[in-house]
Design a protein around this motif. Sequence first.
Motif, PDB file in Angstrom:
ATOM      1  N   PRO A  13      10.155  -1.089  -2.561  1.00  0.00           N
ATOM      2  CA  PRO A  13      10.426  -1.731  -1.264  1.00  0.00           C
ATOM      3  C   PRO A  13       9.218  -2.414  -0.616  1.00  0.00           C
ATOM      4  CG  PRO A  13      11.036   0.608  -1.235  1.00  0.00           C
ATOM      5  CD  PRO A  13      10.529   0.296  -2.600  1.00  0.00           C
ATOM      6  N   LEU A  14       8.004  -1.983  -0.940  1.00  0.00           N
ATOM      7  CA  LEU A  14       6.826  -2.608  -0.348  1.00  0.00           C
ATOM      8  C   LEU A  14       6.350  -3.831  -1.138  1.00  0.00           C
ATOM      9  CD1 LEU A  14       4.702   0.535   0.634  1.00  0.00           C
ATOM     10  CD2 LEU A  14       6.087  -0.901   2.147  1.00  0.00           C
ATOM     11  N   PHE A  15       6.758  -3.927  -2.393  1.00  0.00           N
ATOM     12  CA  PHE A  15       6.287  -5.025  -3.240  1.00  0.00           C
ATOM     13  C   PHE A  15       6.935  -6.337  -2.819  1.00  0.00           C
ATOM     14  CE2 PHE A  15       5.206  -2.287  -7.222  1.00  0.00           C
ATOM     15  CZ  PHE A  15       4.330  -1.557  -6.463  1.00  0.00           C
ATOM     16  N   SER A  16       6.277  -7.424  -3.134  1.00  0.00           N
ATOM     17  CA  SER A  16       6.805  -8.743  -2.818  1.00  0.00           C
ATOM     18  C   SER A  16       7.971  -9.088  -3.731  1.00  0.00           C
ATOM     19  CB  SER A  16       5.703  -9.794  -2.987  1.00  0.00           C
ATOM     20  OG  SER A  16       6.239 -11.075  -2.768  1.00  0.00           O
ATOM     21  N   ALA A  17       8.970  -9.740  -3.180  1.00  0.00           N
ATOM     22  CA  ALA A  17      10.104 -10.211  -3.980  1.00  0.00           C
ATOM     23  C   ALA A  17       9.863 -11.633  -4.470  1.00  0.00           C
ATOM     24  CB  ALA A  17      11.376 -10.150  -3.145  1.00  0.00           C
ATOM     25  N   HIS A  18       8.749 -12.235  -4.093  1.00  0.00           N
ATOM     26  CA  HIS A  18       8.460 -13.632  -4.423  1.00  0.00           C
ATOM     27  C   HIS A  18       7.153 -13.742  -5.192  1.00  0.00           C
ATOM     28  CE1 HIS A  18      11.639 -14.880  -1.662  1.00  0.00           C
ATOM     29  NE2 HIS A  18      11.248 -13.841  -0.968  1.00  0.00           N
ATOM     30  N   LYS A  48       4.874 -13.432   2.633  1.00  0.00           N
ATOM     31  CA  LYS A  48       6.288 -13.641   2.950  1.00  0.00           C
ATOM     32  C   LYS A  48       6.823 -12.509   3.826  1.00  0.00           C
ATOM     33  CE  LYS A  48      10.567 -15.207   2.138  1.00  0.00           C
ATOM     34  NZ  LYS A  48      11.073 -16.409   2.731  1.00  0.00           N
ATOM     35  N   THR A  49       6.421 -11.268   3.521  1.00  0.00           N
ATOM     36  CA  THR A  49       6.978 -10.110   4.195  1.00  0.00           C
ATOM     37  C   THR A  49       5.863  -9.225   4.747  1.00  0.00           C
ATOM     38  OG1 THR A  49       8.715 -10.121   2.517  1.00  0.00           O
ATOM     39  CG2 THR A  49       8.578  -8.165   3.894  1.00  0.00           C
ATOM     40  N   ILE A  50       6.027  -8.765   5.977  1.00  0.00           N
ATOM     41  CA  ILE A  50       5.086  -7.797   6.546  1.00  0.00           C
ATOM     42  C   ILE A  50       5.856  -6.542   6.929  1.00  0.00           C
ATOM     43  CG2 ILE A  50       3.470  -7.272   8.416  1.00  0.00           C
ATOM     44  CD1 ILE A  50       2.738 -10.198   8.546  1.00  0.00           C
ATOM     45  N   HIS A  51       5.368  -5.413   6.429  1.00  0.00           N
ATOM     46  CA  HIS A  51       5.933  -4.116   6.780  1.00  0.00           C
ATOM     47  C   HIS A  51       4.997  -3.483   7.806  1.00  0.00           C
ATOM     48  CE1 HIS A  51       8.504  -4.395   3.192  1.00  0.00           C
ATOM     49  NE2 HIS A  51       7.431  -4.863   2.594  1.00  0.00           N
ATOM     50  N   GLY A  52       5.473  -3.276   8.997  1.00  0.00           N
ATOM     51  CA  GLY A  52       4.643  -2.682  10.036  1.00  0.00           C
ATOM     52  C   GLY A  52       4.954  -1.216  10.210  1.00  0.00           C
ATOM     53  N   ARG A  53       3.930  -0.406  10.230  1.00  0.00           N
ATOM     54  CA  ARG A  53       4.076   1.036  10.434  1.00  0.00           C
ATOM     55  C   ARG A  53       3.113   1.470  11.530  1.00  0.00           C
ATOM     56  NH1 ARG A  53       7.277   3.687   6.412  1.00  0.00           N
ATOM     57  NH2 ARG A  53       8.367   1.945   5.462  1.00  0.00           N
ATOM     58  N   THR A  54       3.494   2.499  12.290  1.00  0.00           N
ATOM     59  CA  THR A  54       2.598   2.991  13.338  1.00  0.00           C
ATOM     60  C   THR A  54       2.042   4.373  13.022  1.00  0.00           C
ATOM     61  OG1 THR A  54       4.512   3.830  14.544  1.00  0.00           O
ATOM     62  CG2 THR A  54       3.668   1.666  15.201  1.00  0.00           C
ATOM     63  N   SER A  55       2.558   5.040  11.995  1.00  0.00           N
ATOM     64  CA  SER A  55       2.086   6.386  11.675  1.00  0.00           C
ATOM     65  C   SER A  55       1.493   6.463  10.274  1.00  0.00           C
ATOM     66  CB  SER A  55       3.234   7.395  11.795  1.00  0.00           C
ATOM     67  OG  SER A  55       2.834   8.646  11.259  1.00  0.00           O
ATOM     68  N   LEU A  56       0.196   6.745  10.227  1.00  0.00           N
ATOM     69  CA  LEU A  56      -0.488   6.924   8.940  1.00  0.00           C
ATOM     70  C   LEU A  56       0.118   8.113   8.189  1.00  0.00           C
ATOM     71  CD1 LEU A  56      -2.878   6.042   7.125  1.00  0.00           C
ATOM     72  CD2 LEU A  56      -4.267   7.705   8.345  1.00  0.00           C
ATOM     73  N   GLU A  57       0.364   9.190   8.925  1.00  0.00           N
ATOM     74  CA  GLU A  57       0.902  10.415   8.324  1.00  0.00           C
ATOM     75  C   GLU A  57       2.267  10.167   7.681  1.00  0.00           C
ATOM     76  OE1 GLU A  57       2.035  14.938   9.740  1.00  0.00           O
ATOM     77  OE2 GLU A  57       0.827  13.681  11.062  1.00  0.00           O
ATOM     78  N   HIS A  58       3.165   9.503   8.402  1.00  0.00           N
ATOM     79  CA  HIS A  58       4.489   9.224   7.851  1.00  0.00           C
ATOM     80  C   HIS A  58       4.417   8.260   6.665  1.00  0.00           C
ATOM     81  CE1 HIS A  58       6.056  10.773  11.784  1.00  0.00           C
ATOM     82  NE2 HIS A  58       6.851  11.368  10.923  1.00  0.00           N
ATOM     83  N   THR A  59       3.550   7.271   6.768  1.00  0.00           N
ATOM     84  CA  THR A  59       3.412   6.297   5.685  1.00  0.00           C
ATOM     85  C   THR A  59       2.889   6.975   4.423  1.00  0.00           C
ATOM     86  OG1 THR A  59       2.976   4.559   7.313  1.00  0.00           O
ATOM     87  CG2 THR A  59       2.404   4.072   5.028  1.00  0.00           C
ATOM     88  N   ASN A  60       1.880   7.836   4.565  1.00  0.00           N
ATOM     89  CA  ASN A  60       1.353   8.559   3.402  1.00  0.00           C
ATOM     90  C   ASN A  60       2.389   9.520   2.837  1.00  0.00           C
ATOM     91  OD1 ASN A  60      -1.188   7.540   2.790  1.00  0.00           O
ATOM     92  ND2 ASN A  60      -2.205   8.770   4.333  1.00  0.00           N
ATOM     93  N   GLY A  61       3.205  10.115   3.716  1.00  0.00           N
ATOM     94  CA  GLY A  61       4.256  11.023   3.251  1.00  0.00           C
ATOM     95  C   GLY A  61       5.316  10.292   2.454  1.00  0.00           C
ATOM     96  N   GLU A  62       5.656   9.103   2.908  1.00  0.00           N
ATOM     97  CA  GLU A  62       6.697   8.316   2.264  1.00  0.00           C
ATOM     98  C   GLU A  62       6.189   7.611   1.004  1.00  0.00           C
ATOM     99  OE1 GLU A  62      10.009   5.008   3.693  1.00  0.00           O
ATOM    100  OE2 GLU A  62       8.632   5.866   5.162  1.00  0.00           O
ATOM    101  N   TYR A  63       4.936   7.167   1.048  1.00  0.00           N
ATOM    102  CA  TYR A  63       4.356   6.402  -0.070  1.00  0.00           C
ATOM    103  C   TYR A  63       3.031   7.040  -0.481  1.00  0.00           C
ATOM    104  CZ  TYR A  63       7.659   2.998   1.839  1.00  0.00           C
ATOM    105  OH  TYR A  63       8.778   2.382   2.320  1.00  0.00           O
ATOM    106  N   LYS A  64       3.126   8.187  -1.153  1.00  0.00           N
ATOM    107  CA  LYS A  64       1.923   8.957  -1.517  1.00  0.00           C
ATOM    108  C   LYS A  64       0.941   8.153  -2.365  1.00  0.00           C
ATOM    109  CE  LYS A  64       4.026  13.581  -1.302  1.00  0.00           C
ATOM    110  NZ  LYS A  64       4.734  13.232  -0.110  1.00  0.00           N
ATOM    111  N   PHE A  65       1.453   7.238  -3.186  1.00  0.00           N
ATOM    112  CA  PHE A  65       0.592   6.470  -4.091  1.00  0.00           C
ATOM    113  C   PHE A  65      -0.396   5.563  -3.347  1.00  0.00           C
ATOM    114  CE2 PHE A  65       3.996   3.510  -3.232  1.00  0.00           C
ATOM    115  CZ  PHE A  65       3.431   2.256  -3.321  1.00  0.00           C
ATOM    116  N   LEU A  66      -0.145   5.295  -2.069  1.00  0.00           N
ATOM    117  CA  LEU A  66      -1.051   4.434  -1.308  1.00  0.00           C
ATOM    118  C   LEU A  66      -2.382   5.118  -1.010  1.00  0.00           C
ATOM    119  CD1 LEU A  66       1.413   2.858   1.269  1.00  0.00           C
ATOM    120  CD2 LEU A  66       0.473   1.790  -0.778  1.00  0.00           C
ATOM    121  N   GLU A  67      -2.340   6.434  -0.803  1.00  0.00           N
ATOM    122  CA  GLU A  67      -3.543   7.226  -0.514  1.00  0.00           C
ATOM    123  C   GLU A  67      -4.389   6.605   0.596  1.00  0.00           C
ATOM    124  OE1 GLU A  67      -5.413   7.505  -4.355  1.00  0.00           O
ATOM    125  OE2 GLU A  67      -3.981   8.985  -5.051  1.00  0.00           O
TER     126      GLU A  67
END
Length: 102
Positions: A13-18, A48-67
Amino acid sequence: MSIPETEPTPVHPLFSAHENKYSLLMVLETEKTDYNKWLEDNEITNVKTIHGRTSLEHTNGEYKFLELEKSPAYVVFDTKDIVYKTYSEEELIKFLKENNPN
C-alpha cells in the motif's frame, strides 16, 4: 464496450503504483493540511501519492520494515521498494529534485 482505466495496484500500500512517480510517506507530529501545496511550493513533480501519518508508534507498528527512529520521518518509495529515507525535510526535497524513479 470499453473497460474504464483503473489505477494499477501497487505490491504494497505504501509503494508507488506508477513507474515514473514516487510515493511518499510523511510521519509528522502535526497533520499537514495540503500536500499538493507542499509539492507545488517545493517544485516537486515526481511524487504521485503522499501518505500522511501523525503517529510514529502506529506507523512502526503497522509497517515494521520501515524501522523509523524518530519523527518527522520521510520515506520515498518506487513501485518495488524504499528508495530513500530521511528525517530532514530539506534532504527529502533535495533528493526528490535530483532523482527520478527508474
